[in-house]
Design a protein around this motif. Structure first.
Motif, PDB file in Angstrom:
ATOM      1  N   SER A 126       0.794  -1.229   0.000  1.00  0.00           N
ATOM      2  CA  SER A 126       0.000   0.000   0.000  1.00  0.00           C
ATOM      3  C   SER A 126       0.825   1.276   0.000  1.00  0.00           C
ATOM      4  N   SER A 127       2.150   1.175  -0.024  1.00  0.00           N
ATOM      5  CA  SER A 127       2.953   2.392  -0.063  1.00  0.00           C
ATOM      6  C   SER A 127       4.295   2.111  -0.714  1.00  0.00           C
ATOM      7  N   SER A 128       4.846   3.122  -1.353  1.00  0.00           N
ATOM      8  CA  SER A 128       6.168   2.992  -1.954  1.00  0.00           C
ATOM      9  C   SER A 128       7.232   2.779  -0.889  1.00  0.00           C
TER      10      SER A 128
ATOM     11  N   HIS B  41      -1.790   1.929  -6.474  1.00  0.00           N
ATOM     12  CA  HIS B  41      -1.422   3.231  -7.021  1.00  0.00           C
ATOM     13  C   HIS B  41      -0.340   3.057  -8.071  1.00  0.00           C
ATOM     14  N   GLN B  42      -0.451   3.844  -9.131  1.00  0.00           N
ATOM     15  CA  GLN B  42       0.516   3.752 -10.227  1.00  0.00           C
ATOM     16  C   GLN B  42       1.933   4.034  -9.753  1.00  0.00           C
TER      17      GLN B  42
ATOM     18  N   ILE C  72       3.348   3.232  -6.957  1.00  0.00           N
ATOM     19  CA  ILE C  72       3.913   2.019  -6.360  1.00  0.00           C
ATOM     20  C   ILE C  72       4.242   1.004  -7.448  1.00  0.00           C
ATOM     21  N   ALA C  73       3.351   0.880  -8.433  1.00  0.00           N
ATOM     22  CA  ALA C  73       3.596  -0.042  -9.542  1.00  0.00           C
ATOM     23  C   ALA C  73       4.858   0.347 -10.299  1.00  0.00           C
ATOM     24  N   ASP C  74       5.043   1.641 -10.551  1.00  0.00           N
ATOM     25  CA  ASP C  74       6.230   2.103 -11.266  1.00  0.00           C
ATOM     26  C   ASP C  74       7.497   1.772 -10.483  1.00  0.00           C
ATOM     27  N   LEU C  75       7.453   1.966  -9.162  1.00  0.00           N
ATOM     28  CA  LEU C  75       8.614   1.641  -8.336  1.00  0.00           C
ATOM     29  C   LEU C  75       8.899   0.147  -8.378  1.00  0.00           C
ATOM     30  N   ALA C  76       7.857  -0.670  -8.282  1.00  0.00           N
ATOM     31  CA  ALA C  76       8.051  -2.120  -8.315  1.00  0.00           C
ATOM     32  C   ALA C  76       8.727  -2.541  -9.619  1.00  0.00           C
ATOM     33  N   LEU C  77       8.285  -1.998 -10.726  1.00  0.00           N
ATOM     34  CA  LEU C  77       8.883  -2.331 -12.011  1.00  0.00           C
ATOM     35  C   LEU C  77      10.330  -1.840 -12.075  1.00  0.00           C
ATOM     36  N   ALA C  78      10.593  -0.667 -11.530  1.00  0.00           N
ATOM     37  CA  ALA C  78      11.958  -0.131 -11.511  1.00  0.00           C
ATOM     38  C   ALA C  78      12.881  -0.993 -10.654  1.00  0.00           C
ATOM     39  N   LEU C  79      12.322  -1.662  -9.653  1.00  0.00           N
ATOM     40  CA  LEU C  79      13.102  -2.544  -8.792  1.00  0.00           C
ATOM     41  C   LEU C  79      13.257  -3.939  -9.382  1.00  0.00           C
TER      42      LEU C  79
ATOM     43  N   ILE D  81       0.359  -6.159 -10.102  1.00  0.00           N
ATOM     44  CA  ILE D  81      -1.033  -5.972 -10.501  1.00  0.00           C
ATOM     45  C   ILE D  81      -1.501  -4.627  -9.949  1.00  0.00           C
ATOM     46  N   LEU D  82      -1.759  -3.683 -10.840  1.00  0.00           N
ATOM     47  CA  LEU D  82      -2.271  -2.379 -10.424  1.00  0.00           C
ATOM     48  C   LEU D  82      -3.771  -2.497 -10.207  1.00  0.00           C
TER      49      LEU D  82
END
Length: 256
Positions: free
Chosen positions: A192-194, A221-222, A224-231, A237-238
């Protein structure tokens, strides 16, 4: 009829005080819930600044509460020392904070109704330059965090002060998660949070990160999704916002 989450173990990573509602919803759909907070919440070590800030609220036009924790750790201090100022409007990012403020008798809280983030709050008419220029705004939050709200409001002519009313810290032991992965019993995590996601990645060793890579992450939240992909995480799943969005995505997911 089999419940949609029957046989699935889902980890809820919110702070413990905010995890129960989502956990109950997942359990109500047949899921097995493990609560593993990625942010530990505690009072500030020195409450003196918070207590002093409470006495200066009469000069403020707007009080923004970043999270339910900001409400829970500030409102007892405020109402324990004074009445809520008649000219002070409350604002919050999420509906959980709005509901908690209402439980303390604070009505007509400004809040977004579709997206629940700082950007959505800043889109409200009451936070535009014509409404905030020359006015004083106080933001109740935990230690650190994003600077977007204060920077934007200052750019619109407001005088902005932060008040730290609680502390966030990361967990130090990932063994509960490692045990679930070793036993093949961890089907998904909700993030639920970056900041929580960063804490999780930092907490895990190389084998743990490999397990995380193969585990579905449900994020509302987008950002968090962007951070996950960057990691380097790919099973992201957004979902829609809040508990309703997370639950809809969990129910609709094609489980392997």
């Amino acid at each position: 009829m089999t419940e949609p989450l029957s046989g699935r173990t889902i980890v809820v990573t919110r702070p413990r005080a905010q995890a129960s509602r989502l956990a109950d919803l997942i359990a109500g759909q047949g899921g097995e819930v493990v609560i593993f907070p990625l942010l530990e919440i505690s009072p500030v070590a020195d409450p003196g600044f918070l207590q002093a800030a409470v006495l200066g609220l009469d000069s403020c036009s707007l009080a923004i509460f970043i999270s339910p924790n900001a409400v829970a750790f500030s409102m007892p201090v405020i109402l324990g020392r004074r009445a809520w100022p008649a000219g002070l409007r409350a604002a919050a990012i999420g509906q959980s904070s709005v509901a908690l403020l209402a439980s303390y008798g604070i009505a007509n809280t400004l809040a977004p109704t579709e997206r629940f983030d700082s950007e959505a709050l800043l889109e409200l008419p009451e936070l535009q330059r014509g409404s905030v220029a020359g006015r004083r705004v106080v933001i109740f939050r935990g230690n650190g965090g994003r600077e977007l709200l204060a920077q934007t409001l200052r750019g619109r002519g407001a005088e902005v002060d932060y008040v730290t009313c609680y502390q966030r810290s990361a967990p130090t032991d990932a063994e509960p998660l490692r045990e679930l992965w070793r036993s093949g019993q961890l089907d998904a995590l909700t993030i639920s949070s970056s900041e929580g996601l960063r804490n999780l990645v930092d907490l895990l060793d190389t084998p743990g990160r490999a397990c995380l890579q193969s585990t579905p992450l449900f994020v509302p939240h987008q950002r968090i999704a962007d951070l996950a992909l960057a990691l380097g995480l790919s099973r992201v799943i957004l979902t829609g916002p809040a508990d309703a969005g997370i639950m809809a995505a969990l129910r609709a997911y094609h489980w392997r």
